[in-house]
Enzyme design. Sequence first.
Site, PDB file in Angstrom:
ATOM      1  N   HIS A  44      15.047  -0.749 -10.299  1.00 35.21           N
ATOM      2  CA  HIS A  44      16.371  -1.365 -10.352  1.00 35.21           C
ATOM      3  C   HIS A  44      16.296  -2.859 -10.657  1.00 35.21           C
ATOM      4  O   HIS A  44      17.285  -3.574 -10.509  1.00 35.21           O
ATOM      5  CB  HIS A  44      17.116  -1.112  -9.044  1.00 35.21           C
ATOM      6  CG  HIS A  44      17.493   0.325  -8.870  1.00 35.21           C
ATOM      7  ND1 HIS A  44      16.564   1.299  -8.565  1.00 35.21           N
ATOM      8  CD2 HIS A  44      18.685   0.968  -8.987  1.00 35.21           C
ATOM      9  CE1 HIS A  44      17.178   2.474  -8.493  1.00 35.21           C
ATOM     10  NE2 HIS A  44      18.450   2.300  -8.748  1.00 35.21           N
ATOM     11  N   ILE A 168      12.301  -6.702   8.897  1.00 38.72           N
ATOM     12  CA  ILE A 168      13.567  -5.971   8.782  1.00 38.72           C
ATOM     13  C   ILE A 168      13.306  -4.478   8.571  1.00 38.72           C
ATOM     14  O   ILE A 168      12.439  -4.088   7.789  1.00 38.72           O
ATOM     15  CB  ILE A 168      14.407  -6.547   7.623  1.00 38.72           C
ATOM     16  CG1 ILE A 168      14.933  -7.936   8.013  1.00 38.72           C
ATOM     17  CG2 ILE A 168      15.560  -5.616   7.243  1.00 38.72           C
ATOM     18  CD1 ILE A 168      15.499  -8.727   6.865  1.00 38.72           C
ATOM     19  N   THR A 169      14.043  -3.659   9.308  1.00 40.74           N
ATOM     20  CA  THR A 169      13.991  -2.206   9.139  1.00 40.74           C
ATOM     21  C   THR A 169      15.196  -1.788   8.293  1.00 40.74           C
ATOM     22  O   THR A 169      16.332  -2.119   8.626  1.00 40.74           O
ATOM     23  CB  THR A 169      14.028  -1.499  10.502  1.00 40.74           C
ATOM     24  OG1 THR A 169      12.933  -1.963  11.305  1.00 40.74           O
ATOM     25  CG2 THR A 169      13.928   0.007  10.336  1.00 40.74           C
ATOM     26  N   MET A 173      18.566   4.476   0.267  1.00 41.73           N
ATOM     27  CA  MET A 173      18.324   5.808  -0.293  1.00 41.73           C
ATOM     28  C   MET A 173      19.526   6.303  -1.080  1.00 41.73           C
ATOM     29  O   MET A 173      20.675   6.052  -0.727  1.00 41.73           O
ATOM     30  CB  MET A 173      18.018   6.802   0.826  1.00 41.73           C
ATOM     31  CG  MET A 173      19.146   7.000   1.807  1.00 41.73           C
ATOM     32  SD  MET A 173      18.713   8.126   3.143  1.00 41.73           S
ATOM     33  CE  MET A 173      20.336   8.375   3.881  1.00 41.73           C
ATOM     34  N   TRP A 224      21.644  20.908   0.955  1.00 44.84           N
ATOM     35  CA  TRP A 224      23.096  20.861   1.136  1.00 44.84           C
ATOM     36  C   TRP A 224      23.539  19.629   1.922  1.00 44.84           C
ATOM     37  O   TRP A 224      24.675  19.185   1.796  1.00 44.84           O
ATOM     38  CB  TRP A 224      23.585  22.131   1.833  1.00 44.84           C
ATOM     39  CG  TRP A 224      22.835  22.467   3.083  1.00 44.84           C
ATOM     40  CD1 TRP A 224      23.098  22.018   4.343  1.00 44.84           C
ATOM     41  CD2 TRP A 224      21.677  23.298   3.183  1.00 44.84           C
ATOM     42  NE1 TRP A 224      22.182  22.518   5.238  1.00 44.84           N
ATOM     43  CE2 TRP A 224      21.289  23.317   4.545  1.00 44.84           C
ATOM     44  CE3 TRP A 224      20.919  24.039   2.261  1.00 44.84           C
ATOM     45  CZ2 TRP A 224      20.185  24.030   5.009  1.00 44.84           C
ATOM     46  CZ3 TRP A 224      19.819  24.756   2.721  1.00 44.84           C
ATOM     47  CH2 TRP A 224      19.467  24.750   4.074  1.00 44.84           C
ATOM     48  N   LYS A 225      22.632  19.049   2.719  1.00 47.18           N
ATOM     49  CA  LYS A 225      23.007  17.879   3.523  1.00 47.18           C
ATOM     50  C   LYS A 225      23.247  16.661   2.634  1.00 47.18           C
ATOM     51  O   LYS A 225      24.226  15.927   2.803  1.00 47.18           O
ATOM     52  CB  LYS A 225      21.930  17.589   4.564  1.00 47.18           C
ATOM     53  CG  LYS A 225      21.778  18.700   5.589  1.00 47.18           C
ATOM     54  CD  LYS A 225      20.685  18.396   6.595  1.00 47.18           C
ATOM     55  CE  LYS A 225      20.531  19.545   7.586  1.00 47.18           C
ATOM     56  NZ  LYS A 225      19.466  19.276   8.582  1.00 47.18           N
ATOM     57  N   GLY A 304      11.358   0.194   5.105  1.00 48.46           N
ATOM     58  CA  GLY A 304      11.606  -1.182   4.699  1.00 48.46           C
ATOM     59  C   GLY A 304      10.524  -2.164   5.067  1.00 48.46           C
ATOM     60  O   GLY A 304      10.475  -3.278   4.536  1.00 48.46           O
ATOM     61  N   GLU A 306       7.526  -2.244   4.299  1.00 55.70           N
ATOM     62  CA  GLU A 306       6.541  -2.487   3.246  1.00 55.70           C
ATOM     63  C   GLU A 306       6.932  -3.625   2.312  1.00 55.70           C
ATOM     64  O   GLU A 306       6.079  -4.192   1.621  1.00 55.70           O
ATOM     65  CB  GLU A 306       6.325  -1.205   2.430  1.00 55.70           C
ATOM     66  CG  GLU A 306       7.470  -0.803   1.510  1.00 55.70           C
ATOM     67  CD  GLU A 306       8.556   0.018   2.188  1.00 55.70           C
ATOM     68  OE1 GLU A 306       9.359   0.640   1.464  1.00 55.70           O
ATOM     69  OE2 GLU A 306       8.622   0.025   3.436  1.00 55.70           O
TER      70      GLU A 306
END
Length: 332
Positions: A44, A168-169, A173, A224-225, A304, A306
């Site tokens: 991105h 930071i966590t 997604m 499906w989730k 996050g 990494e």
Amino acid sequence: MKVSYEALKQEFKRVLLARNVREDIAEECATMFADTTESGVYSHGVNRFPRFISQLEKGDIVPDAEPTKVLSLGAIEQWDAHQAIGNLTAKKMMDRAMEIADQFGIGVVALKNANHWMRGGGYGWQAAEKGYIGICWTNSIAVMPPWGAKECRIGTNPLIIAVPTTPITMVDMSCSMYSYGMLEVHRLAGRQTFVDAGFDDEGNLTRDPGTVEKNRRLLPMGFWKGSGLSIVLDMIATLLSNGLSVAEVTEEKDDEYCVSQIFIAIEVDRLIDGNTKDEKLNKIMDYVRTAERADPDVAIRLPGHEFTAIRAENKANGIPVDETVWEKIKSL
């Protein structure tokens, strides 16, 4: 190949200036693309830049446009992006959500007529760096079949949740197992995806990124989730912004623009004192990290965590850029 941050940024800026983008806007936009790439989100950042320029040239992106506030209801505001540059507008909207949170404890900004925001995680990170919980998501053009279908009718609708831990966590997604940007990363590297990415033309699960890029049969995250999550995120973004839904963007536009986005900031320090907050967050992180490993040689990591190391590595040794992508940008 490796490219320095400054060389990357200057190349982005050169291309923008050549398309009559105002100097200050070109500088800020080029910086955000370079920051995204340096953070390791190549899909991105640098890889996405040629498509961004294509949309700019077609008029989907209006570089001089500025977002305007449409409606204010205390902690919730509606804004219109007027098709301004996506990453610059998203940054402003998360800043605004934090300003609202300073007054009400929570700030919600719903944006219509927006462009692709590039790295959505950047805006969650932006909030978490300042001590807020940051949540944001966007709808998109229909690029994924709903569960049980063959035809694209839902968006990947990326969702970001960032928590102000050290480091930071953050979950960043799409509602698919892989975004199209990550499929491109795997294809350019000549490798299959690590888990199933979608379906082949016969309806069998496949890890071949090129096949899924071509037939557009992405696999929803969690089957499906992920399909269901995509649908409700689209509904909420559409209602809160009074903007376009995935169906409307797909049927009314010739590309992905005029999407709807949500930015939420929560001032968590109003709800819990600093020492207690840190103790609770560290307890959660330590509890997760100390679980018995499935593979003794592979550490358990939190989402996050990494990015700090990746950015430091790229800052010190140069940023990896695919040669074909770099040549494409140089030719713009």
